[in-house]
Design a protein around this motif. Sequence first.
Motif, PDB file in Angstrom:
ATOM      1  N   ILE A  16      64.625  18.424  -1.416  1.00  0.00           N
ATOM      2  CA  ILE A  16      64.861  19.510  -0.460  1.00  0.00           C
ATOM      3  C   ILE A  16      66.225  19.260   0.157  1.00  0.00           C
ATOM      4  CG2 ILE A  16      64.058  20.721   1.591  1.00  0.00           C
ATOM      5  CD1 ILE A  16      61.251  19.762   1.010  1.00  0.00           C
TER       6      ILE A  16
ATOM      7  N   GLY B 149      70.260  20.862   1.619  1.00  0.00           N
ATOM      8  CA  GLY B 149      71.171  21.918   2.038  1.00  0.00           C
ATOM      9  C   GLY B 149      72.364  22.036   1.122  1.00  0.00           C
TER      10      GLY B 149
ATOM     11  N   GLN C  99      72.443  24.651  -5.196  1.00  0.00           N
ATOM     12  CA  GLN C  99      71.413  24.600  -6.225  1.00  0.00           C
ATOM     13  C   GLN C  99      71.977  24.278  -7.608  1.00  0.00           C
ATOM     14  OE1 GLN C  99      68.755  28.022  -6.674  1.00  0.00           O
ATOM     15  NE2 GLN C  99      68.943  27.782  -8.871  1.00  0.00           N
TER      16      GLN C  99
ATOM     17  N   TYR D 132      64.792  22.372  -4.036  1.00  0.00           N
ATOM     18  CA  TYR D 132      65.011  23.503  -3.144  1.00  0.00           C
ATOM     19  C   TYR D 132      66.362  23.306  -2.473  1.00  0.00           C
ATOM     20  CZ  TYR D 132      59.913  23.451  -3.681  1.00  0.00           C
ATOM     21  OH  TYR D 132      58.645  23.410  -4.186  1.00  0.00           O
ATOM     22  N   ASP D 133      67.214  24.342  -2.480  1.00  0.00           N
ATOM     23  CA  ASP D 133      68.578  24.158  -2.025  1.00  0.00           C
ATOM     24  C   ASP D 133      69.253  25.501  -1.807  1.00  0.00           C
ATOM     25  OD1 ASP D 133      68.629  24.701  -4.865  1.00  0.00           O
ATOM     26  OD2 ASP D 133      68.502  22.534  -5.123  1.00  0.00           O
ATOM     27  N   CYS D 134      70.506  25.472  -1.380  1.00  0.00           N
ATOM     28  CA  CYS D 134      71.276  26.694  -1.152  1.00  0.00           C
ATOM     29  C   CYS D 134      71.713  27.282  -2.492  1.00  0.00           C
ATOM     30  CB  CYS D 134      72.511  26.411  -0.306  1.00  0.00           C
ATOM     31  SG  CYS D 134      72.141  25.774   1.353  1.00  0.00           S
TER      32      CYS D 134
ATOM     33  N   ARG E 118      70.706  32.191  -0.921  1.00  0.00           N
ATOM     34  CA  ARG E 118      69.719  31.436  -0.139  1.00  0.00           C
ATOM     35  C   ARG E 118      70.428  30.326   0.610  1.00  0.00           C
ATOM     36  NH1 ARG E 118      64.734  28.610  -3.067  1.00  0.00           N
ATOM     37  NH2 ARG E 118      66.446  27.460  -4.019  1.00  0.00           N
ATOM     38  N   CYS E 119      70.039  30.152   1.859  1.00  0.00           N
ATOM     39  CA  CYS E 119      70.621  29.101   2.694  1.00  0.00           C
ATOM     40  C   CYS E 119      69.489  28.248   3.245  1.00  0.00           C
ATOM     41  CB  CYS E 119      71.435  29.719   3.827  1.00  0.00           C
ATOM     42  SG  CYS E 119      72.146  28.501   4.953  1.00  0.00           S
ATOM     43  N   VAL E 120      69.557  26.956   3.019  1.00  0.00           N
ATOM     44  CA  VAL E 120      68.529  26.036   3.497  1.00  0.00           C
ATOM     45  C   VAL E 120      69.036  25.381   4.777  1.00  0.00           C
ATOM     46  CG1 VAL E 120      67.161  23.991   2.971  1.00  0.00           C
ATOM     47  CG2 VAL E 120      67.681  25.641   1.168  1.00  0.00           C
TER      48      VAL E 120
ATOM     49  N   GLU F  25      64.488  25.153   7.915  1.00  0.00           N
ATOM     50  CA  GLU F  25      64.013  25.785   6.678  1.00  0.00           C
ATOM     51  C   GLU F  25      63.469  24.743   5.710  1.00  0.00           C
ATOM     52  OE1 GLU F  25      63.956  29.299   3.922  1.00  0.00           O
ATOM     53  OE2 GLU F  25      63.845  28.956   6.075  1.00  0.00           O
ATOM     54  N   LYS F  26      63.969  23.519   5.802  1.00  0.00           N
ATOM     55  CA  LYS F  26      63.477  22.466   4.915  1.00  0.00           C
ATOM     56  C   LYS F  26      61.970  22.271   5.046  1.00  0.00           C
ATOM     57  CE  LYS F  26      67.506  19.455   4.227  1.00  0.00           C
ATOM     58  NZ  LYS F  26      67.977  18.055   4.303  1.00  0.00           N
TER      59      LYS F  26
ATOM     60  N   PHE G 255      59.635  24.294   2.768  1.00  0.00           N
ATOM     61  CA  PHE G 255      59.425  23.846   1.397  1.00  0.00           C
ATOM     62  C   PHE G 255      58.424  22.692   1.333  1.00  0.00           C
ATOM     63  CE2 PHE G 255      63.807  25.667   1.420  1.00  0.00           C
ATOM     64  CZ  PHE G 255      63.453  26.848   0.764  1.00  0.00           C
TER      65      PHE G 255
END
Length: 277
Positions: free
Chosen positions: A113, A115, A118, A135-137, A152-154, A158-159, A162
């Motif tokens: 997970i 930031g 991706q 899971y990533d930006c 998508r912005c993590v 937001e982490k 996931f």
Amino acid sequence: MATIAVVFDFDDTLVPDSTTALLEQYGVDPGEFWGTLAPVLVREGYDPPLAYLRLILDRVGADRPFGRLSNDDLREFGASLDRKFFPGLPSMFVDLKGSMSQFRDVGVEFYIISGGLQEVIAGSQVVQDHFDGFYDCELGAGDDGVLRHVKRCVTFTEKTRFLFEISKGIRVTDSRTNPHLVNQELPRRIPFQHMIYVGDGLTDIPCFSLVRERGGRTFGDLSRNKTAKQAFQELLQTRRVDSLHSPDYREEADLGAFIRAAVFALATSIELDSEQF
């Protein structure tokens, strides 16, 4: 089959910061990018991950540092990261998978997970070979393939979303097309007490807190340029992590040994509990 999830941040946890390395490859000064330009946007109200994504996209295009940057370019760059994983990786992943042969009905899975970007992470063969999901930006391209948009912005909090998706067994592909799945009441494929979270700093605090409060284990590392005292004050002193270590995953190193021991102890506990019924 019971499953243990070992969840990692990516940058400065598994590899040195990949976005900084990307900036350097394209001749963008990381000191100015992170130390001057990004803070200006944050002061204007940008969320920090959105600030850095905007700064990247602002530098995409003809006569700009990134040129006609595409997701293919990011994946190609990500492949270069396989030489930069911290000591003991990817061997630890193989070791942990192998250790599960001692247990009848327990397995282990690995997740990221982050930031980070991706396609950079997806370009790593180590990630492709060993991780069950990441899971990533994500950046989107125009019809010409050049990156132009944020898909998508993590963010920091937001982490935690996931983590819930991992717990509920929601597949990454399903999450991307139907982000509201996480709100459904679903059986917990991986309870939080069967999770281990490994991260490097302040961006991981929401995940540290969530996993720890719900019975999982958390480990922090000291890969960033900060003193041990600062790291202690930020993480360990507030009881967000179980312990702090250098990012060395070899069997004889503290972090590598603690993660291996935590997975083994958790698998043993799960099997003992199952035999009581």
